[in-house]
Design an enzyme around this catalytic site. Sequence first.
Site, PDB file in Angstrom:
ATOM      1  N   ASP A   1     -22.090  22.969   0.090  1.00 15.05           N
ATOM      2  CA  ASP A   1     -21.799  22.653   1.488  1.00 15.05           C
ATOM      3  C   ASP A   1     -21.486  23.918   2.268  1.00 15.05           C
ATOM      4  O   ASP A   1     -21.203  23.868   3.456  1.00 15.05           O
ATOM      5  CB  ASP A   1     -20.652  21.653   1.599  1.00 15.05           C
ATOM      6  CG  ASP A   1     -19.361  22.200   1.028  1.00 15.05           C
ATOM      7  OD1 ASP A   1     -19.388  23.289   0.427  1.00 15.05           O
ATOM      8  OD2 ASP A   1     -18.318  21.548   1.185  1.00 15.05           O
TER       9      ASP A   1
ATOM     10  N   ASP B   1     -19.338  28.913  -0.523  1.00 14.21           N
ATOM     11  CA  ASP B   1     -20.449  29.156  -1.449  1.00 14.21           C
ATOM     12  C   ASP B   1     -21.745  29.659  -0.806  1.00 14.21           C
ATOM     13  O   ASP B   1     -22.790  29.658  -1.436  1.00 14.21           O
ATOM     14  CB  ASP B   1     -20.714  27.940  -2.347  1.00 14.21           C
ATOM     15  CG  ASP B   1     -20.922  26.672  -1.564  1.00 14.21           C
ATOM     16  OD1 ASP B   1     -21.287  26.769  -0.394  1.00 14.21           O
ATOM     17  OD2 ASP B   1     -20.707  25.588  -2.127  1.00 14.21           O
TER      18      ASP B   1
ATOM     19  N   ASP C   1     -22.344  22.216  -6.307  1.00 17.63           N
ATOM     20  CA  ASP C   1     -20.957  22.459  -5.967  1.00 17.63           C
ATOM     21  C   ASP C   1     -20.320  21.064  -5.969  1.00 17.63           C
ATOM     22  O   ASP C   1     -21.025  20.064  -5.848  1.00 17.63           O
ATOM     23  CB  ASP C   1     -20.940  23.083  -4.561  1.00 17.63           C
ATOM     24  CG  ASP C   1     -19.566  23.148  -3.969  1.00 17.63           C
ATOM     25  OD1 ASP C   1     -18.703  23.758  -4.609  1.00 17.63           O
ATOM     26  OD2 ASP C   1     -19.360  22.604  -2.861  1.00 17.63           O
TER      27      ASP C   1
HETATM   28  P1  ADP Z   1     -15.252  23.438  -4.686  1.00 16.69           P
HETATM   29  O1  ADP Z   1     -15.784  24.481  -5.573  1.00 16.69           O
HETATM   30  O2  ADP Z   1     -14.926  22.181  -5.450  1.00 16.69           O
HETATM   31  O3  ADP Z   1     -16.127  23.149  -3.506  1.00 16.69           O
HETATM   32  P2  ADP Z   1     -13.441  25.317  -3.302  1.00 16.69           P
HETATM   33  O4  ADP Z   1     -13.987  26.535  -3.949  1.00 16.69           O
HETATM   34  O5  ADP Z   1     -13.701  25.126  -1.861  1.00 16.69           O
HETATM   35  O6  ADP Z   1     -13.837  23.976  -4.115  1.00 16.69           O
HETATM   36  O7  ADP Z   1     -11.872  25.299  -3.525  1.00 16.69           O
HETATM   37  C1  ADP Z   1     -11.349  25.391  -4.835  1.00 16.69           C
HETATM   38  C2  ADP Z   1      -9.901  25.069  -4.912  1.00 16.69           C
HETATM   39  O8  ADP Z   1      -9.145  26.003  -4.142  1.00 16.69           O
HETATM   40  C3  ADP Z   1      -9.530  23.714  -4.369  1.00 16.69           C
HETATM   41  O9  ADP Z   1      -9.701  22.708  -5.329  1.00 16.69           O
HETATM   42  C4  ADP Z   1      -8.061  23.934  -3.982  1.00 16.69           C
HETATM   43  O10 ADP Z   1      -7.251  23.774  -5.131  1.00 16.69           O
HETATM   44  C5  ADP Z   1      -8.025  25.362  -3.554  1.00 16.69           C
HETATM   45  N1  ADP Z   1      -8.145  25.514  -2.086  1.00 16.69           N
HETATM   46  C6  ADP Z   1      -9.161  26.035  -1.402  1.00 16.69           C
HETATM   47  N2  ADP Z   1      -8.928  26.018  -0.076  1.00 16.69           N
HETATM   48  C7  ADP Z   1      -7.718  25.443   0.091  1.00 16.69           C
HETATM   49  C8  ADP Z   1      -6.907  25.120   1.223  1.00 16.69           C
HETATM   50  N3  ADP Z   1      -7.302  25.362   2.486  1.00 16.69           N
HETATM   51  N4  ADP Z   1      -5.722  24.541   0.982  1.00 16.69           N
HETATM   52  C9  ADP Z   1      -5.320  24.280  -0.251  1.00 16.69           C
HETATM   53  N5  ADP Z   1      -6.033  24.548  -1.359  1.00 16.69           N
HETATM   54  C10 ADP Z   1      -7.203  25.124  -1.204  1.00 16.69           C
HETATM   55 MG    MG Z   2     -17.252  23.297  -1.712  1.00 17.46          MG
END
Ligand code: ADP
Ligand code: MG
Length: 641
Positions: A534, A538, A340
């Site tokens: 993390d 996921d 991730d």
């Molecule tokens: P990653 O796969 O990189 O760990 P996430 O799945 O947690 O990322 O989140 C993916 C995307 O969703 C982020 O890059 C952001 O654009 C958006 N996102 C998720 N949670 C939030 C939040 N609380 N506020 C704003 N944007 C969010």
């Molecule tokens: Mg993440």
Amino acid sequence: MNTHALTKKQRKTLKRILVALAIFFVLELLANVAHVFDALPAGWGLWAQFALFLVPYLLAGYDVLAKAWHGIVHRQPFDENLLMAIATLGAFALVFFPEAEPHMAEGAAVMLFYQVGELFESYATNKTRKSIAAMMDIAPDFANVEDDEGNLVQVDPATVAVGDVIVVKPGERVPLDGEVVEGKSQLDTSALTGESVPSVVEPGVAAISGCINMTGVIRVKVKAPYAQSTVSRILELVENASEKKARTERFITRFARYYTPIVVGLAVLIAVASPFFGETLTASVQSALIFLVVSCPCALVISVPLSFFGGIGAASRIGVLVKGSSYMETLDRVETVVFDKTGTLTSGTFSVVAVHNEDHIDPDLLLSYAAHAEAYSDHPIALSVRESYEGVIDQTQIENVEERSGRGVSALVRTHKVLVGNDKLMNEAHIDVKNCELVGTILHVAIDGVYAGHIVIADMLKPDAKEAVASLRAAGAKRIVMLTGDREEVAEAVAGELGIDDYRAQLLPADKVAEVERLLGETTDAGKLAFVGDGINDAPVLMRADIGIAMGAMGSDAAIEAADVVLMDDKPSKIAKAMKISHKTMGIVWQNIVFAIGVKIAIMILALPFIGIATMWLAVFGDVGVAIIAILNAMRALTVK
Ligand code: ADP
Ligand code: MG
């Protein structure tokens, strides 16, 4: 062997064996050097020896005989106690065959050395346990709280409530997870992470239970009850680790169950059938007895679990918790590693790079709306937005907060409907967004359905991320993939920087599961897929992968629960190290299996009546010697370079 390291019971057994050994050597001297028994009248000498050698034999081995008898009575006779009992009693019984050489001395010797081996086994097992327990000696005994008069009193950490303030003095262990509210100090995190780099704490910084406070007095506001503290969770994980048995380990237990009856059957067959092929009855019985002594499977039964145990201990020394020996086995075969991005390869602490506001709104106001909308989110993005907002967040102005995982959040702030998130969130609300030329994660903000601008935030790669990818390849990973919910541009930049083979961007949590399933289909049958995350969005993927690896310090509780392996210090470079430990552990396991079975089969063949080279003495080495070598080998798994 340091006798102080022995338990009371072990010390008693040791004494008993030493006395038996002394008697045994005196008898041997009398028989073979002084030739006392030869001087007695014919027949008498033999029976005198028989009676005398029974003394050290029974002294050393009465418990084995008792256990064998217990097994027979309870109809579960087939274990090493039975093998030893038949073989040694048989050696004594050869006295009833007039033409046979006397074998009383060997009978007593086999029992003596068998007991020495057993003692060594229990010592080794204990030692491994203890050294794991010592590493895991992180449980705090007390917490200091102030009573009404302001005096410090020591209480049981389990009785401290969330929100209470505890005092941690230098030299004491932090008993509960919390946030420092007063004082400045350095914490030694080595018990949790294996690394003794002190971390500086001051008001506002988290203090994690299990760390040792080194320099100053700090006051810590407790954030979680004791049962959910880092310390309790680690202890629980380690205690449960032995329950998840590896395939190899289960195989050995099953093997021993079938093997013993087969060996006893073969021994009976040798004793009964060889005389029909012209062997003397004595030679046949003797072969059968040797067969029994050497066939004892204890080297395997003890050394295999011990090796796994050692491997788990070695991993916990470097701050990697492996939740069971089956995961040790899986780690050894990891071919595909899926990462991730946010919080795993990157630190998850974003800083605001730019605020691009539309003309109708002031940048500070834009940030204020965003920070309010993100007030309740645990996502690292939300934390960073709140951090960079300089005003106070007034919770009375926030209503109807809704988090849309992988997209963003929506909330009613000061009665205005605010959306904060990525392209996907905006598209769903049919709001046109402006593109940004900067590379970074873009948080679009819409207020009452009108686009208000975006905040560009950037995350930093973890310092060891690049090393993590390179060392994984060195440890045998063939394919490294990154999955992220972030923008294509950011994903591409990160993957390029780290040397990752393949990446997928703009994935929703469900897409990540689908992607991992696709990758699982592409790995070979023998190869395994590890997912490292993390746990923010996921946890389902952690469960779906062959082996789920979670960040323990920053990761969510759900992730630590769902994962099979936990990295206590969130450093992805530890994965390759854990894989190396698993390679070594599995190597030791297989060396022991091949060595023990090989030596035993060889001696069994030499013991067959027609070959007849093996003696009872060789058989003793074949059993006790192999067990001791295998155990010493198993203990190597505990050491880390
Ligand atoms: P990653 O796969 O990189 O760990 P996430 O799945 O947690 O990322 O989140 C993916 C995307 O969703 C982020 O890059 C952001 O654009 C958006 N996102 C998720 N949670 C939030 C939040 N609380 N506020 C704003 N944007 C969010
Ligand atoms: Mg993440």
